[in-house]
Write an enzyme that holds these catalytic residues in place. Structure first.
Site, PDB file in Angstrom:
ATOM      1  N   ASP A 360      85.923  64.215  69.007  1.00  0.00           N
ATOM      2  CA  ASP A 360      84.986  64.184  70.131  1.00  0.00           C
ATOM      3  C   ASP A 360      84.983  62.818  70.836  1.00  0.00           C
ATOM      4  O   ASP A 360      85.089  61.782  70.180  1.00  0.00           O
ATOM      5  CB  ASP A 360      83.588  64.468  69.557  1.00  0.00           C
ATOM      6  CG  ASP A 360      82.591  64.853  70.606  1.00  0.00           C
ATOM      7  OD1 ASP A 360      82.922  64.800  71.796  1.00  0.00           O
ATOM      8  OD2 ASP A 360      81.462  65.216  70.221  1.00  0.00           O
ATOM      9  N   LYS A 469      91.473  71.177  67.377  1.00  0.00           N
ATOM     10  CA  LYS A 469      90.266  71.459  66.583  1.00  0.00           C
ATOM     11  C   LYS A 469      89.213  72.022  67.533  1.00  0.00           C
ATOM     12  O   LYS A 469      88.767  71.335  68.449  1.00  0.00           O
ATOM     13  CB  LYS A 469      89.758  70.172  65.924  1.00  0.00           C
ATOM     14  CG  LYS A 469      88.437  70.345  65.185  1.00  0.00           C
ATOM     15  CD  LYS A 469      88.064  69.048  64.476  1.00  0.00           C
ATOM     16  CE  LYS A 469      86.654  69.073  63.930  1.00  0.00           C
ATOM     17  NZ  LYS A 469      86.259  67.764  63.376  1.00  0.00           N
ATOM     18  N   TRP A 470      88.849  73.258  67.318  1.00  0.00           N
ATOM     19  CA  TRP A 470      87.903  73.979  68.190  1.00  0.00           C
ATOM     20  C   TRP A 470      86.545  73.976  67.508  1.00  0.00           C
ATOM     21  O   TRP A 470      86.350  74.645  66.501  1.00  0.00           O
ATOM     22  CB  TRP A 470      88.413  75.400  68.403  1.00  0.00           C
ATOM     23  CG  TRP A 470      87.550  76.326  69.181  1.00  0.00           C
ATOM     24  CD1 TRP A 470      86.189  76.420  69.192  1.00  0.00           C
ATOM     25  CD2 TRP A 470      88.007  77.353  70.075  1.00  0.00           C
ATOM     26  NE1 TRP A 470      85.767  77.419  70.019  1.00  0.00           N
ATOM     27  CE2 TRP A 470      86.858  78.017  70.581  1.00  0.00           C
ATOM     28  CE3 TRP A 470      89.260  77.789  70.497  1.00  0.00           C
ATOM     29  CZ2 TRP A 470      86.953  79.083  71.468  1.00  0.00           C
ATOM     30  CZ3 TRP A 470      89.337  78.856  71.383  1.00  0.00           C
ATOM     31  CH2 TRP A 470      88.200  79.483  71.865  1.00  0.00           C
ATOM     32  N   ASP A 471      85.617  73.243  68.101  1.00  0.00           N
ATOM     33  CA  ASP A 471      84.296  73.065  67.490  1.00  0.00           C
ATOM     34  C   ASP A 471      83.258  73.929  68.201  1.00  0.00           C
ATOM     35  O   ASP A 471      83.478  74.397  69.325  1.00  0.00           O
ATOM     36  CB  ASP A 471      83.917  71.572  67.592  1.00  0.00           C
ATOM     37  CG  ASP A 471      83.027  71.121  66.456  1.00  0.00           C
ATOM     38  OD1 ASP A 471      82.420  71.966  65.787  1.00  0.00           O
ATOM     39  OD2 ASP A 471      82.935  69.889  66.233  1.00  0.00           O
ATOM     40  N   MET A 472      82.113  74.127  67.573  1.00  0.00           N
ATOM     41  CA  MET A 472      81.008  74.919  68.154  1.00  0.00           C
ATOM     42  C   MET A 472      79.739  74.422  67.499  1.00  0.00           C
ATOM     43  O   MET A 472      79.452  74.781  66.370  1.00  0.00           O
ATOM     44  CB  MET A 472      81.255  76.389  67.820  1.00  0.00           C
ATOM     45  CG  MET A 472      80.469  77.384  68.620  1.00  0.00           C
ATOM     46  SD  MET A 472      78.806  77.670  67.991  1.00  0.00           S
ATOM     47  CE  MET A 472      78.332  79.095  68.896  1.00  0.00           C
ATOM     48  N   ASN A 473      79.000  73.563  68.226  1.00  0.00           N
ATOM     49  CA  ASN A 473      77.977  72.778  67.549  1.00  0.00           C
ATOM     50  C   ASN A 473      76.527  73.155  67.808  1.00  0.00           C
ATOM     51  O   ASN A 473      75.645  72.320  67.657  1.00  0.00           O
ATOM     52  CB  ASN A 473      78.182  71.295  67.864  1.00  0.00           C
ATOM     53  CG  ASN A 473      79.292  70.704  67.006  1.00  0.00           C
ATOM     54  OD1 ASN A 473      79.459  71.097  65.855  1.00  0.00           O
ATOM     55  ND2 ASN A 473      80.064  69.796  67.553  1.00  0.00           N
ATOM     56  N   CYS A 519      85.932  75.027  63.631  1.00  0.00           N
ATOM     57  CA  CYS A 519      84.885  74.139  63.137  1.00  0.00           C
ATOM     58  C   CYS A 519      83.592  74.549  63.812  1.00  0.00           C
ATOM     59  O   CYS A 519      83.601  75.000  64.954  1.00  0.00           O
ATOM     60  CB  CYS A 519      85.236  72.689  63.503  1.00  0.00           C
ATOM     61  SG  CYS A 519      83.983  71.481  63.031  1.00  0.00           S
ATOM     62  N   ASP A 541      80.942  69.211  57.209  1.00  0.00           N
ATOM     63  CA  ASP A 541      80.877  67.805  57.633  1.00  0.00           C
ATOM     64  C   ASP A 541      80.583  66.901  56.446  1.00  0.00           C
ATOM     65  O   ASP A 541      80.586  65.678  56.579  1.00  0.00           O
ATOM     66  CB  ASP A 541      79.780  67.623  58.687  1.00  0.00           C
ATOM     67  CG  ASP A 541      80.281  67.956  60.085  1.00  0.00           C
ATOM     68  OD1 ASP A 541      81.496  68.174  60.248  1.00  0.00           O
ATOM     69  OD2 ASP A 541      79.452  68.009  61.019  1.00  0.00           O
TER      70      ASP A 541
HETATM   71  C1  GLA Z   1      80.836  68.412  64.497  1.00  0.00           C
HETATM   72  C2  GLA Z   1      82.063  68.529  63.625  1.00  0.00           C
HETATM   73  C3  GLA Z   1      82.582  67.165  63.293  1.00  0.00           C
HETATM   74  C4  GLA Z   1      82.909  66.433  64.569  1.00  0.00           C
HETATM   75  C5  GLA Z   1      81.683  66.378  65.471  1.00  0.00           C
HETATM   76  C6  GLA Z   1      82.028  65.819  66.831  1.00  0.00           C
HETATM   77  O1  GLA Z   1      79.773  67.864  63.796  1.00  0.00           O
HETATM   78  O2  GLA Z   1      81.789  69.263  62.478  1.00  0.00           O
HETATM   79  O3  GLA Z   1      83.728  67.258  62.484  1.00  0.00           O
HETATM   80  O4  GLA Z   1      83.987  67.057  65.220  1.00  0.00           O
HETATM   81  O5  GLA Z   1      81.119  67.657  65.656  1.00  0.00           O
HETATM   82  O6  GLA Z   1      80.961  65.787  67.685  1.00  0.00           O
END
Ligand code: GLA
Length: 720
Positions: A360, A469-473, A519, A541
């Site tokens: 990120d 790495k495709w994230d979804m937070n 992710c 994480d």
């Molecule tokens: C999430 C992911 C982390 C990282 C952060 C970046 O928490 O799990 O590994 O990529 O976002 O904002």
């Protein structure tokens, strides 16, 4: 094998170790005669427990009770008062579906679904059509048998064969009726940084449910539930388990009725779901993988591991060793610039690490998590020369390059949101509900979906990457789309998930050589459907090796080690301050897809120096870790010590990890090695020992005392 016996009006679905028998009753209903350990094929119509005697509704024109049918796809409001799979509602408000057997079809190949929900590959498939002959509503049940595994898949398609609109208030993937309730329910709960904690509780009369309405699988409950006998252990005893191939709000329930029967069901969570079908339209549920074994929890895990590796994960990646990465997140978070990145990349030259991932912070005004999501243009102030310059620098240093994206999100503080506030899932007239300062893009809108497809296609094709790495937070809130009419707002969550699958399919098919890692704030969206697109998923994480032993154990109950992405990070751990040596951190991360996540400036020289040898070791053990059968003894934190043994399919080699949390006084570590061939001799080079498998699994090994807590010892065993 799937067999239909016309004289018994019965279907026999036979896998490696189980029989799943269905029958059409004289009244025309599809009933489950049996599911469990393989039995001889016989007419099971003789077995009439007639469970529920008094004061129960009778099937019109018959003497039988609705409640006595072991409904294969249960509906409601006729006299079976247990949990239904399907509630349709017609224009008058009638919610009845009196589903009777209509016909069947056997196909040698599995048919792809049209909704875009990923399903497992597979062969022989049975389609049974049930019909409400009064209304015209039709349900097609799909069963695929995996003859080499103790697994069948099930899903259902509801077809509106009526002449008016039907609103589905629930459409689960399956109901599964079993004759008794001598079970405990095993589920995996958790939260961010503590995913997939096993919980095993007795059933009671009534429903025991898990699930969530977050719009995503979530860290809070895995889309998994297993009925296990009270006496079932790691290696023995019966297990009936369901793993849903779905990435949205899900629901799992086990109900014990007054006759002592159990009904297990799973599917899209009805609480945040509704779906309108016009005449002729149909709705497809997600697929569930249902496992039966009498070889305990371990037998279940091995069946699921084979299933996901062989039939869900892209065969191109499933058993391939993935590059060893260094991910920038834990080491740098948002505080990087051109020089720091270049210094890091230069420092990795010759280290053994094979791919550098820029996490990120590389785009828009993204110097913290408050802004920039949605503005997918490289921040040239931070990174002059753009991503290509970083990618080139990686290649000059013998590394591949990977990039982080979070395509489903937008920060209110972004150019995207300023231009298109209506693209986020919010309600006009209400203050949007943020989580991690971000909102979710409305993927039920075709315009948003085509914009993100174009945008991500541009980003990925310009960046020079071989990994994404495709994230979804964040989870979904509000569940409202400006695109949909009032009566269809129940569709928002599922449409979002379908949109996400469409994007994932488009990108993975457009870039077939790029490795995608999933992710969601760690393992928040670790489910069977995501594995169809992403062969590996960031497990958590939390990179503390001791916590990680639990998280990886829970994840590994269902998902293969190859899918579990694990990194070695700095000690003391950034999250909990725990101090654990490099050997243990490495051994724990070895049990999956291996990588690193640290600040090169802070990494101790001696630990840095061992990376090359560790990567070489990983290359050696990777075929076992990625393809072998997992056998376990003990689990953290319940037990102080545990053993994970990964054994090749032909039992000619094994990689064994012993983990001990606290170091007891006086006694040396002792443990047995599960999963070996008792009749073969195994050589353990590290201990200069050659012993029969039976001795290793019964008497086991004694190893020198560790100096300190949180230690591991690992061994490669080779049959001689
Ligand atoms: C999430 C992911 C982390 C990282 C952060 C970046 O928490 O799990 O590994 O990529 O976002 O904002």
């Amino acid at each position: 094998m799937i067999i239909y016996d016309e004289s018994a009006k019965s279907f026999y679905l036979e896998g490696k170790n189980f029989t799943y028998a269905l029958r059409v009753t004289p009244d025309g209903y599809l009933t489950k005669d049996y599911f469990g350990k393989k039995i001889a094929r016989a007419d099971l119509g003789y077995y009439k427990p007639e469970w529920v005697k008094s004061f129960n509704p009778v099937i019109p024109g018959s003497k039988a009770l609705f409640a006595d049918i072991m409904q294969e796809y249960a509906t409601a409001f006729l006299g079976d008062y247990r949990e239904p799979a399907l509630i349709p509602c017609d224009g008058r408000g009638v919610k009845i579906a009196d589903l009777k057997y209509d016909s069947f079809r056997l196909s040698p190949e599995k048919k792809p679904v049209s909704s875009g929900i990923p399903t497992a590959r597979g062969g022989e498939t049975l389609e049974i059509t049930l019909r409400d002959f009064d209304s015209g509503l039709k349900v097609i049940l799909y069963y695929t048998v995996y003859p080499d595994l103790g697994i069948i898949t099930r899903r259902a398609e509801t077809v509106n064969g009526t002449d008016g609109e039907i609103k589905l208030e629930r459409a689960l993937s399956f109901t599964l009726d079993l004759y008794d309730s001598d079970f405990e329910l095993l589920t995996l709960w958790g939260h961010h940084a503590a995913e997939k904690t096993p919980e095993r509780i007795p059933l009671h009369h009534g429903r025991t449910t898990v699930g969530n309405v977050r719009g995503t699988t979530s860290a809070n409950h895995a889309a998994f539930a297993a009925l296990v006998r009270p006496e079932t252990t790691e290696e023995q005893g019966e297990v009936y388990a369901s793993a849903l191939l779905y990435s949205g709000s899900h629901y799992e329930s086990a109900e014990v009725d007054e006759a002592g029967r159990t009904r297990l069901c799973a599917g899209i969570n009805p609480e945040s779901f509704g779906w309108t079908l016009s005449p002729g339209e149909s709705f497809e549920t997600p697929e569930a993988a249902i496992c039966y074994t009498d070889e305990g929890i371990g037998g279940m895990s091995r069946a699921f591991h084979d299933f996901f590796r062989e039939y869900v994960i892209d065969p191109k990646w499933a058993k391939r060793r993935r590059p060893v990465v260094l991910n920038s997140w834990e080491g740098m978070h948002f505080s990087f610039d051109h020089d720091r990145l270049f210094d890091t990349i230069d420092a990795l030259r010759g280290s053994g690490i094979e791919l550098f991932v820029l996490d990120d912070g590389w785009f828009g005004a993204r110097s913290n998590d408050k802004a920039g999501l949605g503005d997918w243009y490289v921040n040239e102030e931070k990174l002059p020369g753009g991503l290509r310059a970083i990618s080139d620098r990686c290649r000059e240093n013998g590394l591949e390059f990977g990039l982080w994206i979070e395509p489903e999100m937008v920060n209110p503080d972004s150019d995207l949101y300023r231009a298109h506030p209506d693209w986020a899932i919010t309600v006009p007239g209400r203050t949007p509900v943020a989580s991690r300062n971000q909102l979710v893009l409305d993927y039920s809108r075709p315009d948003v979906l085509s914009w993100i497809k174009e945008t991500m296609y541009r980003v990925i094709s310009e960046a020079g990457v071989s990994y994404i790495k495709w994230d979804m937070n964040r989870p979904l809130t509000e569940n409202f789309s400006r695109f949909l009419p009032a009566g269809r707002q129940g569709e928002v969550q599922h449409r979002f998930v379908l949109g996400m699958y469409e994007l994932a399919r488009f990108l993975t098919e457009s870039f077939p050589d790029i490795l995608f890692e999933g992710c969601s704030g760690g393992g928040g969206r670790f489910d069977g459907a995501m594995l169809a697109f992403f062969p590996q998923i960031w497990t958590s994480d939390n990179t503390d090796a001791d916590d990680r032993m639990q998280i990886q154990y829970g994840t590994g109950l269902v998902f293969p080690l190859s899918a579990s992405s694990n990194h070695v990070s700095l000690s003391p751990n950034i999250r909990n301050g725990r101090i654990i040596g490099a050997q243990t951190r490495t051994d724990v991360a070895f049990l999956g897809t291996f990588g690193y996540e640290f600040d090169v400036r802070k990494y101790p020289a001696d630990e840095y120096a061992r990376i090359a040898a560790d990567v070489e070791k990983y290359k050696k053990i990777a075929p076992l870790v990625l393809e072998g059968d997992v056998y376990r003894k003990g689990m953290r934190p319940r037990d102080n010590a545990c053993v994970i043994s990964v054994v090749s399919k032909d039992k000619s080699s094994a990689y064994v990890t012993f983990y001990q949390a606290l170091n007891p006084h006086k006694t040396k570590p002792r443990f047995t090695v599960p999963g070996l061939d008792p009749d073969r001799l195994y050589r353990i080079e590290e201990l200069d020992l050659t012993l029969p498998g039976s001795v290793l699994s019964q008497l086991g090994l004694v190893i020198p005392r560790f100096r300190g807590d949180f230690c591991t010892a690992s061994f490669l065993l080779t049959a001689v």
